[in-house]
Scaffold this motif. Structure first.
Motif, PDB file in Angstrom:
ATOM      1  N   HIS A   1      11.569  56.220  17.850  1.00 21.92           N
ATOM      2  CA  HIS A   1      11.439  57.044  16.651  1.00 21.92           C
ATOM      3  C   HIS A   1      12.293  58.309  16.798  1.00 21.92           C
ATOM      4  O   HIS A   1      12.375  58.880  17.901  1.00 21.92           O
ATOM      5  CB  HIS A   1       9.971  57.423  16.442  1.00 21.92           C
ATOM      6  CG  HIS A   1       9.688  57.991  15.088  1.00 21.92           C
ATOM      7  ND1 HIS A   1      10.001  59.281  14.743  1.00 21.92           N
ATOM      8  CD2 HIS A   1       9.127  57.418  13.986  1.00 21.92           C
ATOM      9  CE1 HIS A   1       9.640  59.506  13.486  1.00 21.92           C
ATOM     10  NE2 HIS A   1       9.109  58.384  13.011  1.00 21.92           N
TER      11      HIS A   1
ATOM     12  N   LEU B   1      11.738  61.341  16.065  1.00 15.49           N
ATOM     13  CA  LEU B   1      10.997  62.475  16.618  1.00 15.49           C
ATOM     14  C   LEU B   1      10.856  62.368  18.128  1.00 15.49           C
ATOM     15  O   LEU B   1      10.910  63.378  18.837  1.00 15.49           O
ATOM     16  CB  LEU B   1       9.611  62.569  15.966  1.00 15.49           C
ATOM     17  CG  LEU B   1       9.553  63.253  14.604  1.00 15.49           C
ATOM     18  CD1 LEU B   1       8.128  63.217  14.063  1.00 15.49           C
ATOM     19  CD2 LEU B   1      10.050  64.698  14.689  1.00 15.49           C
ATOM     20  N   ASP B   2      10.667  61.144  18.630  1.00 12.91           N
ATOM     21  CA  ASP B   2      10.573  60.968  20.077  1.00 12.91           C
ATOM     22  C   ASP B   2      11.902  61.304  20.749  1.00 12.91           C
ATOM     23  O   ASP B   2      11.931  61.935  21.807  1.00 12.91           O
ATOM     24  CB  ASP B   2      10.162  59.528  20.402  1.00 12.91           C
ATOM     25  CG  ASP B   2       8.737  59.236  19.975  1.00 12.91           C
ATOM     26  OD1 ASP B   2       7.910  60.171  19.983  1.00 12.91           O
ATOM     27  OD2 ASP B   2       8.450  58.071  19.634  1.00 12.91           O
TER      28      ASP B   2
ATOM     29  N   ARG C   1      12.352  65.049  20.827  1.00 19.30           N
ATOM     30  CA  ARG C   1      11.531  65.716  21.843  1.00 19.30           C
ATOM     31  C   ARG C   1      12.232  65.697  23.196  1.00 19.30           C
ATOM     32  O   ARG C   1      12.187  66.674  23.946  1.00 19.30           O
ATOM     33  CB  ARG C   1      10.158  65.051  21.930  1.00 19.30           C
ATOM     34  CG  ARG C   1       9.266  65.320  20.731  1.00 19.30           C
ATOM     35  CD  ARG C   1       7.857  64.808  20.953  1.00 19.30           C
ATOM     36  NE  ARG C   1       7.034  65.025  19.769  1.00 19.30           N
ATOM     37  CZ  ARG C   1       6.726  64.069  18.892  1.00 19.30           C
ATOM     38  NH1 ARG C   1       7.155  62.832  19.080  1.00 19.30           N
ATOM     39  NH2 ARG C   1       5.987  64.347  17.824  1.00 19.30           N
TER      40      ARG C   1
END
Length: 270
Positions: free
Chosen positions: A79, A81-82, A85
């Protein structure tokens, strides 16, 4: 001095004396970093942070270019967002690195690659280097700390221009905007960067680290808070390198900065 080189996925670290050099080594992609390489860079920073022998670090790229940001062709199935991060953890490791950090820049510094350089304490760039906050041309918004560092360095209006128009500018304009510390001829880049890194390595490590941290907090503190921070920092310095440096001044000799805590212990109270 002997040199030690440690290689990771797309990142290598060379140590010569008190100076380490991190090399981004994906020249076939203009050193654009995939997820594995972002992790390798973060691990290299953490390792050098803990290495007491290293007192300054150079960050550069292989193959005559600095970094073209993230490798968008190797995003994988995770993803977004992963992935962000992971990338953001590397940005934090870079921005919070407490030893002097010098970006040696040539060729291209694009997107996250440019912001990577801006998060360093100094940027030494060769004439002819091209810079771009290229995100908008890829349908993306600014990342890798650009929304934080650019307004601090050039103000909101110029930051909007660079980010929203995604213009490519040359090293001379970047220097005039205050986004390059030293602008040098390509043939001088290695020598000038090495000289700067060695000067920083020879300096008082505790004092330099504290000064850099206080300067970075300038927008979030009142004058009173800044003065309190300065007082606490000076107390640390006089228990580290400052006392001998003052003595060296009186004795008309050059100080030798060790960064060693010089207080033998508090007096015992019976």
């Amino acid at each position: 001095m002997s040199a030690e080189t440690i290689e990771r996925a797309a990142v290598s670290v060379e140590r010569i004396g008190a100076v380490a050099t991190i090399v981004l080594d994906r020249p076939h992609r203009r050193n654009a970093l995939d997820l594995e390489a972002w992790i390798a860079l973060r691990e290299a920073l953490h390792e050098l942070q803990e290495d007491a022998k290293i007192r300054s670090v150079i960050l550069t790229g292989a193959g005559g270019t600095f970094c073209a940001g993230s490798d968008l062709d190797k995003r994988g199935s995770s993803h977004p967002l992963d992935r962000m991060r992971v990338i953001n953890a590397t940005a934090i490791a870079l921005g919070e690195f407490s030893k002097p950090l010098v970006a040696k820049v040539e060729g291209f510094a694009v997107g996250a690659g440019w912001n990577m350089a801006l998060l360093c304490d100094f940027v030494v760039a060769a004439q002819g280097t091209k810079f771009s906050q290229i995100f908008a041309k890829r349908g993306l918004s600014v990342d890798f700390g650009g929304s934080w560092i650019l307004p601090r360095l050039v103000g909101v209006q110029q930051a909007k221009r660079l980010v929203m128009l995604a213009e490519t500018i040359d090293a001379r304009e970047a220097y005039e905007l205050g986004l390059v510390t030293y602008l040098v001829e390509p043939a001088e880049l290695d020598e000038r960067t090495a000289e700067l890194a060695q000067r920083l390595a020879d300096g008082p490590p505790a004092a330099l680290s504290q000064s850099a941290a206080m300067l970075e907090q300038h927008t979030s503190l009142t004058l009173r808070e800044a003065l309190d921070n300065e007082a606490r920092a000076q107390a640390v310095n006089f228990a580290t390198d400052a006392t001998d440096a003052v003595r060296a001044f009186v004795e008309k000799r050059e100080p030798v900065f060790t960064g060693v805590w010089a207080v033998s212990g508090a007096p015992r109270v019976e």
